[in-house]
Design a protein around this motif. Sequence first.
Motif, PDB file in Angstrom:
ATOM      1  N   ALA A  10       3.926   9.214 -10.083  1.00  0.00           N
ATOM      2  CA  ALA A  10       3.638   8.964 -11.490  1.00  0.00           C
ATOM      3  C   ALA A  10       2.622   9.965 -12.025  1.00  0.00           C
ATOM      4  O   ALA A  10       2.740  10.450 -13.162  1.00  0.00           O
ATOM      5  N   ARG A  11       1.632  10.283 -11.209  1.00  0.00           N
ATOM      6  CA  ARG A  11       0.605  11.237 -11.667  1.00  0.00           C
ATOM      7  C   ARG A  11       1.183  12.634 -11.844  1.00  0.00           C
ATOM      8  O   ARG A  11       0.856  13.341 -12.791  1.00  0.00           O
ATOM      9  N   ARG A  12       2.057  13.034 -10.894  1.00  0.00           N
ATOM     10  CA  ARG A  12       2.630  14.374 -10.988  1.00  0.00           C
ATOM     11  C   ARG A  12       3.681  14.458 -12.097  1.00  0.00           C
ATOM     12  O   ARG A  12       3.695  15.404 -12.881  1.00  0.00           O
ATOM     13  N   ALA A  13       4.578  13.482 -12.134  1.00  0.00           N
ATOM     14  CA  ALA A  13       5.672  13.553 -13.098  1.00  0.00           C
ATOM     15  C   ALA A  13       5.288  13.034 -14.470  1.00  0.00           C
ATOM     16  O   ALA A  13       5.981  13.312 -15.450  1.00  0.00           O
ATOM     17  N   PRO A  66      -1.351   6.641 -17.830  1.00  0.00           N
ATOM     18  CA  PRO A  66      -2.628   6.332 -18.498  1.00  0.00           C
ATOM     19  C   PRO A  66      -3.851   6.828 -17.746  1.00  0.00           C
ATOM     20  O   PRO A  66      -4.937   6.877 -18.314  1.00  0.00           O
ATOM     21  N   GLY A  67      -3.705   7.174 -16.483  1.00  0.00           N
ATOM     22  CA  GLY A  67      -4.872   7.594 -15.724  1.00  0.00           C
ATOM     23  C   GLY A  67      -5.012   9.080 -15.551  1.00  0.00           C
ATOM     24  O   GLY A  67      -5.854   9.536 -14.784  1.00  0.00           O
ATOM     25  N   VAL A  68      -4.209   9.870 -16.260  1.00  0.00           N
ATOM     26  CA  VAL A  68      -4.191  11.302 -16.008  1.00  0.00           C
ATOM     27  C   VAL A  68      -5.479  11.991 -16.449  1.00  0.00           C
ATOM     28  O   VAL A  68      -5.877  13.004 -15.893  1.00  0.00           O
ATOM     29  N   ASP A  80       0.830  -1.211   0.000  1.00  0.00           N
ATOM     30  CA  ASP A  80       0.000   0.000   0.000  1.00  0.00           C
ATOM     31  C   ASP A  80       0.857   1.251   0.000  1.00  0.00           C
ATOM     32  O   ASP A  80       0.628   2.189  -0.782  1.00  0.00           O
ATOM     33  N   ASP A  81       1.827   1.308   0.928  1.00  0.00           N
ATOM     34  CA  ASP A  81       2.678   2.498   1.024  1.00  0.00           C
ATOM     35  C   ASP A  81       3.396   2.765  -0.290  1.00  0.00           C
ATOM     36  O   ASP A  81       3.461   3.903  -0.777  1.00  0.00           O
ATOM     37  N   VAL A  82       3.980   1.709  -0.856  1.00  0.00           N
ATOM     38  CA  VAL A  82       4.731   1.881  -2.101  1.00  0.00           C
ATOM     39  C   VAL A  82       3.802   2.310  -3.230  1.00  0.00           C
ATOM     40  O   VAL A  82       4.130   3.202  -4.028  1.00  0.00           O
ATOM     41  N   ILE A  83       2.622   1.693  -3.288  1.00  0.00           N
ATOM     42  CA  ILE A  83       1.698   1.984  -4.381  1.00  0.00           C
ATOM     43  C   ILE A  83       1.259   3.439  -4.365  1.00  0.00           C
ATOM     44  O   ILE A  83       1.256   4.120  -5.400  1.00  0.00           O
ATOM     45  N   VAL A  84       0.859   3.953  -3.193  1.00  0.00           N
ATOM     46  CA  VAL A  84       0.359   5.328  -3.158  1.00  0.00           C
ATOM     47  C   VAL A  84       1.460   6.331  -3.480  1.00  0.00           C
ATOM     48  O   VAL A  84       1.224   7.354  -4.133  1.00  0.00           O
ATOM     49  N   MET A  85       2.692   6.031  -3.043  1.00  0.00           N
ATOM     50  CA  MET A  85       3.801   6.919  -3.397  1.00  0.00           C
ATOM     51  C   MET A  85       4.082   6.860  -4.895  1.00  0.00           C
ATOM     52  O   MET A  85       4.233   7.890  -5.564  1.00  0.00           O
ATOM     53  N   VAL A  86       4.168   5.652  -5.428  1.00  0.00           N
ATOM     54  CA  VAL A  86       4.436   5.491  -6.857  1.00  0.00           C
ATOM     55  C   VAL A  86       3.337   6.141  -7.681  1.00  0.00           C
ATOM     56  O   VAL A  86       3.606   6.848  -8.671  1.00  0.00           O
ATOM     57  N   GLU A  87       2.086   5.936  -7.280  1.00  0.00           N
ATOM     58  CA  GLU A  87       0.961   6.495  -8.040  1.00  0.00           C
ATOM     59  C   GLU A  87       0.993   8.018  -8.018  1.00  0.00           C
ATOM     60  O   GLU A  87       0.769   8.671  -9.045  1.00  0.00           O
ATOM     61  N   HIS A  88       1.269   8.583  -6.847  1.00  0.00           N
ATOM     62  CA  HIS A  88       1.279  10.053  -6.740  1.00  0.00           C
ATOM     63  C   HIS A  88       2.414  10.645  -7.571  1.00  0.00           C
ATOM     64  O   HIS A  88       2.223  11.617  -8.316  1.00  0.00           O
TER      65      HIS A  88
END
Length: 1017
Positions: A407-410, A499-501, A397-405
């Motif tokens: 990824a969304r910003r960058a 892909p989710g932007v 969970d921790d890794v996913i939310v960091m990676v997702e955030h």
Amino acid sequence: MSAASWLARHARAIGVVAAALALAGLVSTLSMPVGLFPQVDFPRVVVDLDAGDRPADETALLVTRPIEEAVRTVPGVANLRSETTRGSAQLSVDFGWGRDMTASTLLVDAAIARVIPDLPAGTTYRVRRMDPSVFPIISYALQSDTLSPVQLRDLAQYRMVPLLASVPGLARVDVQGGETAEYEVVADVHRLAARGLSLDDLSKAIAGANQLRVIGRVQDHDKLYLVVGDHPMHQLDAISDVTVKSDTHGRIKLSDVATVSPGYTPQWVKVSEDGKSAVLLNVYTQPDGNAVQIAADVRARLSTFALPRGVTLRNWYDQSDLVVTSAHSVRDAVLIGLLLAGLVLWVFLRSVRVTLIAMCMVPLTLAISVLLLRWLGLSFNIMTLGGIAAAVGLVIDDVIVMVEHVARRAGMHHAGDAPPGAHAVLPAAQEFMAPLTGSSLATLIVFVPLGLLSGVTGAFAKALSVTMATTLIVSWMVTAWVVPPLLRRWVDFQAWHDPGVDHQGWLARTHNALYERVARRPAWLVLVLVPLLAFGALAWSRVTTGFMPAVDESGFVMDYYTTPGTSLVESDRQVAEVERILRETPEVDTFSRRLGTGLGGDLGQSYHGDFFVRLKRPHARATEEVMNAVRERVARDVPGVQVELAQLMEDLIGDLTAVPQPIEIKLFGEDPAALAPQARRIAAAIARVPGVVDIKDGIQLAGDALNVRIDSDKAATEGMSIDAITQAAQDALTGVVATQLPELTKSVGVRVRATPASPWRIPDLSALPVRAPDGHVFPLARVASIEAVSGQPQISREDLQPMIAVTARIEGRGMSAAVNDVKAQLAKPGMLSPGTRYELGGLYQQQQTAFIGLAKVFAMALVAELVLLLFLYGRTWLAVVVMSCSLLSTLAVFIALWLTGVDLNITAMMGLTMIVGMSTEMAIFFVSEYTALEQSLPPDEALRQASRNRLRPITMTALTAILTLLPLALAIGEGSGIQQPLAIAIIAGLALQYPLVLVALPRLIAFTLSPNLRHAT
């Protein structure tokens, strides 16, 4: 210097440190203690007393009570129970949790040592501190058709035990069964009398002839010599040739008045394996020993041991099997979790590199966590291994939310705009630190009150909570410091498009449609939540309750009882029928049996013993079904034998806490004699309660006795005292060990006794010849009468009060429901006589204590989460709304347990507490985004946008956590059942919290933004 700049500057150093710590963690797994249970000092000391053969009431008066009074003076004694039978007793001394049990054990030993001189001569005692190491970790059975019972025992005692003694971490190897060699000198009292001799003369002559002692020292020829009187006897002929008497009439040898032959030391224990006589080797570990490694070393050494022809060695119990299979289940859960998490990441982000980075962080985190657990002094056991498996979802969970955030910003790539690229990674990670820290704290603080629990629950909860808390802390550090630099270095954000932007996927469309409908018609929430509350309340009232989770261990323990007072031979014959039933049960692989003792060192009785039954792997029926089938067949086919069945883990915990049965009704009264009929009445009453089995009325009989009443006048007429006649009878029945003959590896006793019939019978006792001092011989019946006394009871006391405990087990029902029906039976008029009171003990009492403690922990967790939310956001109503959603998610726990038929037990209660933190963590992801957006958007739009922005990370984390825990929830693999209720609780809570956070929580927050509530806040 900003945090992002500092992280960029020291990224390589941090990576090297993380890799080094992970490597150290992998190495530390090799030295980590391994056992079935956590390394816990159970606050219980057991005292075994032996005062020879004497009536139970005399033993209680002269031995047990003085010891009880002495032990009661030891500081910290909370409860004291005793069981007294003929010549022996067992005391269970309970202390409060958290005491230094090493010191308490020494204090108990010292208190007993002070009163031992005042007890009957020959009284011995043994003090045992109860912890998981008092039970064997691996056991073997030796059988042979070619070696005698003595030779088989000697093989185990003098060749195999020394072979295993040097195994690192091994405490001791005990040998049970077989026979101990002894020489029997059987004298004819009439022939002794004719020559003016007694049994005592024979004993002294034999002891005097067997001499090996130092006489002194001599100096001569510049040397110092040790002078040794060396005249030991080694052969049977040497004993027969001993001079008993020599005078002017000649020399009288031992063979003139007695016969000498090889024999066995008298014992009242029988041991068998698969229905045949056997010698058992039980291997015990040190408290901090590695059970898996010790078992492997034992197997390796025994594999090199050359067994004599005709001897077989079979392993009938191996505790490490369950630990190893539990470890394999954890390994499988971690691998499955990694694969599923990787699949979820790839589906949502479509980046192989991002997926690999996230997957690599899980083993890195777990390796560092193991290093910390080793440093904290923990071991690998069913709780820490289960905690690691359950924590995998949280780590992902921790890794996913960091990676997702990040990824969304960058990875934003709008038409006509260039993506921010790698330079945006570390600032994005820094931006996410606040919600990441808050969400981690939301889960972490739940483990603080869990670690404060005491009792059995605390012993297990502490290992679980420390494991999961440690893993979460390491996960936060890895996610905050290791993941962002890896993303910055290894992911090309110029080429990769998130892909989710644009929020155009089917999940986003479904969420938007549902969100807008609820936003337009908030009353829909009421239509959903009210039935949910009603269904949750129904499930809460219907879910069954238990204590420890049921684990299919592919084996069970069966205690058995024949009629009290039954001889060892007759008990052995009756229980042979039970062995036949076990052999005919297709799932049974092997079984061992003890008669007159037990695995846990029970109070020895000729009518009581236990089986350990190991099942084949795999077996068609569940272990519980096999147990029920065996119980039913024994009840039908062997009515003279009563049995109690329990799986090993339940039996071990019961023995460690002195409460092996779920139901225990302790009866106390002013008149001890009035307790027995009431106990029988209560046992008959609770037999009508559905699901209550293995009922025992608690009336333990020591068996029958023969009272030899000596007439003092008749004794005086024969020229003897009562004491002399009693001693003569004792010498004739049990004999006197006159000396020990040295052999190559052991010493063999020489027992002198009078001519008996073999075996002794009542007429033989009456005709027992007794020699008077003047040399004439008379039968015992001339001076004494022999009366048979039936049913001498064992004497039970608790805290010095007479007590009888009616016990039973529960089959196919929840513990609370069954006990409530038992209480209803006890409340009926006339069930209890005036002056009699009862207390409920057993595992039910432990369960109630545990549930009260867990309820307090649950309340503390709620308060802690509320305080955390207030610190994070400073808004009372916002914190209340978030906690309301977290509380609603707990309804799913009761519903899931009810629907799956799993008990609400202590691990389910832990999961119920943990879901509060995990639900709050999920809510914090949403609320943190909302509070950031409301600075620039209207409240409704900020709520809508926050729900959209957090849809993907919340979906990913909830989905991966659920999928990761699924193997535990399905109890895939042996040993995973201990964590099944916890996994079901967390999965159910997350499944409900997911729609609550994304749909219901925004509407509830919008409601709190009304002018009246805002003014109140």
